[in-house]
Design an enzyme around this catalytic site. Structure first.
Site, PDB file in Angstrom:
ATOM      1  N   HIS A  80      34.653  45.129  50.502  1.00 32.16           N
ATOM      2  CA  HIS A  80      32.869  44.874  49.426  1.00 32.16           C
ATOM      3  C   HIS A  80      31.646  45.295  50.078  1.00 32.16           C
ATOM      4  O   HIS A  80      30.972  44.983  49.642  1.00 32.16           O
ATOM      5  CB  HIS A  80      32.832  44.643  48.035  1.00 32.16           C
ATOM      6  CG  HIS A  80      34.095  44.765  46.956  1.00 32.16           C
ATOM      7  ND1 HIS A  80      34.809  43.753  46.345  1.00 32.16           N
ATOM      8  CD2 HIS A  80      35.458  45.526  47.535  1.00 32.16           C
ATOM      9  CE1 HIS A  80      35.547  43.966  45.950  1.00 32.16           C
ATOM     10  NE2 HIS A  80      36.166  45.196  46.340  1.00 32.16           N
ATOM     11  N   SER A 124      42.122  35.721  42.449  1.00 33.40           N
ATOM     12  CA  SER A 124      42.630  35.921  41.806  1.00 33.40           C
ATOM     13  C   SER A 124      43.892  37.201  41.229  1.00 33.40           C
ATOM     14  O   SER A 124      44.308  37.947  40.844  1.00 33.40           O
ATOM     15  CB  SER A 124      41.914  35.629  40.110  1.00 33.40           C
ATOM     16  OG  SER A 124      41.260  36.349  40.089  1.00 33.40           O
TER      17      SER A 124
END
Ligand SMILES: [Zn+2]
Length: 250
Positions: free
Chosen positions: A120, A194
């Site tokens: 990112h 997650s």
């Protein structure tokens, strides 16, 4: 140390190409909030604005106020945690090839990891939207004292952080190199993610499909727990140093 961690260590030792995949959890342990912290100052800014590309293009000063007041001071004082340091040590010991990270804070590099794929982007580098000249975040902070948004010294274009905003695609080359690592590895160590944000979460899936051993260390359940060979519910900063100790005491 429990048998699960001993098993992870011995699998790492027997693997040829180990890759780590990290997410917000590893940085949350050393005080970097994800999007919502408990800190009042952090909550003053809405991630739907400061992290969104269309809002950024419409009103860049919102991002830059957030940068000046929250993100920059936080990054200047943040230090890598035990989890980051353990991964850097694994690399130094020859047990880890690459870290693929969803984080934009640069803490893996601060810890000493030399091969880091930042899915990112990074909040530490800024680019001119006119001529693509690069600036450090310190440069941008200084230029912000003159104008908001800060402008390029070369062409007076507006600067932007080298992060992937909501509403933007991941850099194709970065994504390709992450997938290449995933295909090459025979052990993938997921830490503090997650695994719900795509396309990032497709990377561990790819490794799994290619037959890599999949170990997940995360405080909470993840979307890939059912496919993992080992799941450890714990903090990276507590679990990873134990694995490193075990790797050293072979
Ligand atoms: Zn420029």
């Amino acid at each position: 140390m429990n048998d699960t961690l001993k098993n992870v260590s011995s699998r790492i030792r027997d693997s040829k190409y180990v890759v780590a995949f990290t997410g917000a959890g590893i940085s949350a342990e050393c005080g970097i909030p994800t999007y919502r912290g408990t800190d009042g100052l952090w909550n003053k800014y809405d991630p739907n604005r400061y992290a969104n590309i269309s809002y950024f293009l419409r009103d860049p000063s919102y991002y830059w106020n957030f940068f000046r007041e929250v993100r920059y001071p936080l990054l200047k004082k943040s230090k890598p945690g035990q989890g980051h340091l353990a991964l850097a040590e694994m690399e130094a010991l020859g047990y880890l090839e690459t870290v693929i990270t969803q984080n934009i804070d640069g803490l893996h590099q601060d810890a000493g990891s030399s091969s880091v794929v930042e899915l990112h982007g990074t909040t530490r580098i800024m680019s001119c939207m006119g001529c693509s000249r690069k600036y450090t975040m310190e440069d941008a902070y200084d230029r912000l004292k003159d104008t908001s948004p800060p402008l390029c010294a070369e062409c007076q274009g507006k600067l932007r952080p080298d992060v992937v905003f909501f509403g933007e695609a991941l850099d194709p080359q970065t994504l390709a190199s992450a997938f290449k690592e995933a295909e090459q590895c025979d052990f993938l160590l997921v830490v503090g993610s997650s695994l719900v944000v795509y396309p990032a979460a497709a990377i561990p899936q790819k490794a799994r499909q290619n037959g890599a051993f999949l170990a997940i260390i995360n405080k909470e359940d993840t979307a890939l727990d059912h496919e993992a060979d080992v799941v450890v519910h714990g903090e990276a900063g507590r679990v990873l140093p134990q694995i490193v100790r075990s790797l050293k005491n072979k």
